[in-house]
Design a protein around this motif. Structure first.
Motif, PDB file in Angstrom:
ATOM      1  N   ARG A 193       0.844  -1.211   0.000  1.00 26.35           N
ATOM      2  CA  ARG A 193       0.000   0.000   0.000  1.00 26.35           C
ATOM      3  C   ARG A 193       0.870   1.248   0.000  1.00 26.35           C
ATOM      4  NH1 ARG A 193      -3.183  -2.976   3.674  1.00 26.35           N
ATOM      5  NH2 ARG A 193      -2.150  -1.943   5.419  1.00 26.35           N
ATOM      6  N   TRP A 194       1.899   1.226   0.811  1.00 25.96           N
ATOM      7  CA  TRP A 194       2.790   2.385   0.893  1.00 25.96           C
ATOM      8  C   TRP A 194       3.506   2.610  -0.436  1.00 25.96           C
ATOM      9  CZ3 TRP A 194       8.128   2.408   0.354  1.00 25.96           C
ATOM     10  CH2 TRP A 194       8.767   3.620   0.684  1.00 25.96           C
ATOM     11  N   ALA A 195       4.033   1.551  -1.048  1.00 28.50           N
ATOM     12  CA  ALA A 195       4.766   1.693  -2.312  1.00 28.50           C
ATOM     13  C   ALA A 195       3.865   2.239  -3.415  1.00 28.50           C
ATOM     14  CB  ALA A 195       5.359   0.350  -2.722  1.00 28.50           C
ATOM     15  N   ARG A 196       2.622   1.785  -3.453  1.00 20.31           N
ATOM     16  CA  ARG A 196       1.682   2.296  -4.458  1.00 20.31           C
ATOM     17  C   ARG A 196       1.363   3.763  -4.216  1.00 20.31           C
ATOM     18  NH1 ARG A 196      -1.468  -3.314  -3.640  1.00 20.31           N
ATOM     19  NH2 ARG A 196      -0.440  -4.505  -5.318  1.00 20.31           N
ATOM     20  N   ALA A 197       1.217   4.141  -2.948  1.00 18.93           N
ATOM     21  CA  ALA A 197       0.941   5.546  -2.636  1.00 18.93           C
ATOM     22  C   ALA A 197       2.122   6.426  -3.010  1.00 18.93           C
ATOM     23  CB  ALA A 197       0.613   5.688  -1.150  1.00 18.93           C
ATOM     24  N   VAL A 198       3.339   5.972  -2.730  1.00 19.69           N
ATOM     25  CA  VAL A 198       4.541   6.722  -3.089  1.00 19.69           C
ATOM     26  C   VAL A 198       4.608   6.905  -4.600  1.00 19.69           C
ATOM     27  CG1 VAL A 198       7.068   6.590  -3.182  1.00 19.69           C
ATOM     28  CG2 VAL A 198       5.862   6.080  -1.049  1.00 19.69           C
ATOM     29  N   HIS A 199       4.371   5.827  -5.336  1.00 20.67           N
ATOM     30  CA  HIS A 199       4.383   5.902  -6.804  1.00 20.67           C
ATOM     31  C   HIS A 199       3.300   6.863  -7.295  1.00 20.67           C
ATOM     32  CE1 HIS A 199       4.955   4.540 -10.921  1.00 20.67           C
ATOM     33  NE2 HIS A 199       3.660   4.363 -11.016  1.00 20.67           N
ATOM     34  N   GLY A 200       2.134   6.812  -6.660  1.00 21.49           N
ATOM     35  CA  GLY A 200       1.035   7.692  -7.066  1.00 21.49           C
ATOM     36  C   GLY A 200       1.332   9.164  -6.838  1.00 21.49           C
ATOM     37  N   ARG A 201       2.214   9.455  -5.880  1.00 22.56           N
ATOM     38  CA  ARG A 201       2.586  10.854  -5.621  1.00 22.56           C
ATOM     39  C   ARG A 201       3.746  11.306  -6.500  1.00 22.56           C
ATOM     40  NH1 ARG A 201       1.400   9.213  -0.231  1.00 22.56           N
ATOM     41  NH2 ARG A 201       3.591   8.713   0.141  1.00 22.56           N
ATOM     42  N   GLY A 202       4.184  10.450  -7.421  1.00 22.45           N
ATOM     43  CA  GLY A 202       5.179  10.862  -8.402  1.00 22.45           C
ATOM     44  C   GLY A 202       6.620  10.600  -8.023  1.00 22.45           C
ATOM     45  N   VAL A 203       6.872   9.855  -6.942  1.00 21.77           N
ATOM     46  CA  VAL A 203       8.249   9.496  -6.584  1.00 21.77           C
ATOM     47  C   VAL A 203       8.617   8.245  -7.382  1.00 21.77           C
ATOM     48  CG1 VAL A 203       9.807   8.768  -4.745  1.00 21.77           C
ATOM     49  CG2 VAL A 203       8.054  10.502  -4.289  1.00 21.77           C
ATOM     50  N   GLY A 204       9.542   8.383  -8.318  1.00 21.43           N
ATOM     51  CA  GLY A 204       9.836   7.294  -9.237  1.00 21.43           C
ATOM     52  C   GLY A 204      11.072   6.485  -8.909  1.00 21.43           C
ATOM     53  N   LEU A 205      11.671   6.688  -7.749  1.00 24.69           N
ATOM     54  CA  LEU A 205      12.883   5.953  -7.399  1.00 24.69           C
ATOM     55  C   LEU A 205      12.590   4.475  -7.165  1.00 24.69           C
ATOM     56  CD1 LEU A 205      14.574   8.359  -4.803  1.00 24.69           C
ATOM     57  CD2 LEU A 205      15.026   8.172  -7.257  1.00 24.69           C
ATOM     58  N   PRO A 206      13.508   3.589  -7.559  1.00 21.69           N
ATOM     59  CA  PRO A 206      13.332   2.179  -7.213  1.00 21.69           C
ATOM     60  C   PRO A 206      13.372   1.989  -5.706  1.00 21.69           C
ATOM     61  CG  PRO A 206      15.511   2.569  -8.149  1.00 21.69           C
ATOM     62  CD  PRO A 206      14.734   3.829  -8.337  1.00 21.69           C
ATOM     63  N   ILE A 207      12.562   1.050  -5.225  1.00 21.34           N
ATOM     64  CA  ILE A 207      12.414   0.819  -3.787  1.00 21.34           C
ATOM     65  C   ILE A 207      12.941  -0.560  -3.435  1.00 21.34           C
ATOM     66  CG2 ILE A 207      10.755   0.533  -1.895  1.00 21.34           C
ATOM     67  CD1 ILE A 207       8.917   2.480  -3.415  1.00 21.34           C
ATOM     68  N   ARG A 208      13.885  -0.603  -2.512  1.00 21.59           N
ATOM     69  CA  ARG A 208      14.337  -1.866  -1.934  1.00 21.59           C
ATOM     70  C   ARG A 208      13.581  -2.093  -0.628  1.00 21.59           C
ATOM     71  NH1 ARG A 208      18.501  -4.667  -3.721  1.00 21.59           N
ATOM     72  NH2 ARG A 208      19.700  -3.827  -5.471  1.00 21.59           N
ATOM     73  N   VAL A 209      12.961  -3.253  -0.519  1.00 27.12           N
ATOM     74  CA  VAL A 209      12.127  -3.544   0.642  1.00 27.12           C
ATOM     75  C   VAL A 209      12.985  -4.129   1.754  1.00 27.12           C
ATOM     76  CG1 VAL A 209      10.130  -4.816   1.492  1.00 27.12           C
ATOM     77  CG2 VAL A 209      10.176  -3.994  -0.879  1.00 27.12           C
TER      78      VAL A 209
END
Length: 298
Positions: A193-209
């Protein structure tokens, strides 16, 4: 594939369950490219050399109690041994721009070209950098040499900063970095949920979990609580009856968490890219666990 351990046995063994393709390919790619987080204890370098391949990138944590010195020392030594090691620099422990220049120059001289920038947990900043953003801006002003620069993400929020502020900070820091590493979180749905919200706000950096390595139940609870690595760890400590969700009879295994996260890798609605393993310096069991996965998936 689920790992189990006999009492007193530090080596995880698999029960034979393997994720279906194409999820298996995504699991293999993520684990092959996994990064390890190391605590700057006296035995850390010896354990890394004994158990960690040099193609595994490392980060070295920092704490208010130990200061930046042990973190930088270990990162420099590991880089000299052929590893890609990124020290954590806590902004609140850096006094001023002159201090920052000394830190950067030392890392440049040692060939350390990776950095992970956090605000830090010190109650009061040592000087002019109250948060990660201010230090990142100072780094950009001096045209730094770092080729890899990471920042933190908080799927469960931050203990002392409100959700709105912490997510605004992520958006503000993103132009200065090239990847995000999340704090430890035991719940895949929360992370997604958090990763989708971050992507939706325009942050395009790759995310390491951020995930815990294959370590013992007791050590995970003790070290997680001591380092403050997320509300999940504290919750598990209080709610012993829910340990079965994350712990097997002989020790903790991150297998189920990985299986629940991996199908989302590569999806269009998030930027999940790989795993960052909080090893708590249990490097022999963590690397044995990773190699078992890779061997089966190959």
């Amino acid at each position: 594939m689920t790992s189990v351990r006999n009492a007193g046995d530090s080596t995880p063994r698999t029960t034979g369950r393997t994720p279906a393709r194409p999820a298996a390919a995504a699991v293999a790619d993520a684990l092959r490219d996994a990064t390890y987080e190391i605590l700057p204890f006296k035995s850390a370098e010896e354990k890394v050399l004994a158990h960690v391949p040099r193609d595994v990138a490392l980060t070295v944590t920092t704490t208010e109690a130990k200061g930046l010195g042990p973190t930088l020392d270990l990162a420099v030594r590991l880089t000299g041994q052929g590893y890609r090691a990124a020290p954590h620099i806590a902004a609140r422990l850096v006094r001023d721009r002159a201090h920052l220049a000394d830190l950067v120059d030392r890392l440049a001289d040692a060939g350390v070209d990776r950095l992970f920038v956090i605000g830090g947990d010190a109650a009061e900043p040592a000087g002019e950098f109250p948060d990660a953003l201010s230090l990142l801006e100072a780094l950009r002003e001096r045209d730094h040499h770092f080729t890899s620069l990471g920042i933190g993400g908080y799927p469960e929020g931050h203990g002392t900063i409100g959700d709105e502020l912490i997510e605004k900070a992520l958006a503000d820091k993103a132009p200065h970095a090239d990847h995000v590493i999340t704090q430890l979180c035991f719940d895949a749905a929360t992370t997604l949920r958090w990763a989708r919200a971050v992507h939706g706000r325009g942050v395009g950096l790759p995310i390491r979990v951020g995930i815990p390595g294959a370590i013992s139940r007791q050590k995970l609870i003790r070290v997680s609580a001591g380092l403050g690595l997320g509300q999940s760890a504290r919750f598990l400590k209080k709610q012993q009856n829910l340990l079965w969700r994350f712990f097997l009879p002989g020790g903790y295994s991150p297998d189920k968490l990985i299986e629940r996260l991996t199908p989302a890798f590569g999806a269009a609605d998030n930027r999940l890219h790989g795993f960052h393993v909080f090893t708590f310096n249990d490097l022999d069991s963590t690397e044995a666990w990773r190699q078992e996965w890779l061997a089966r998936l190959s």
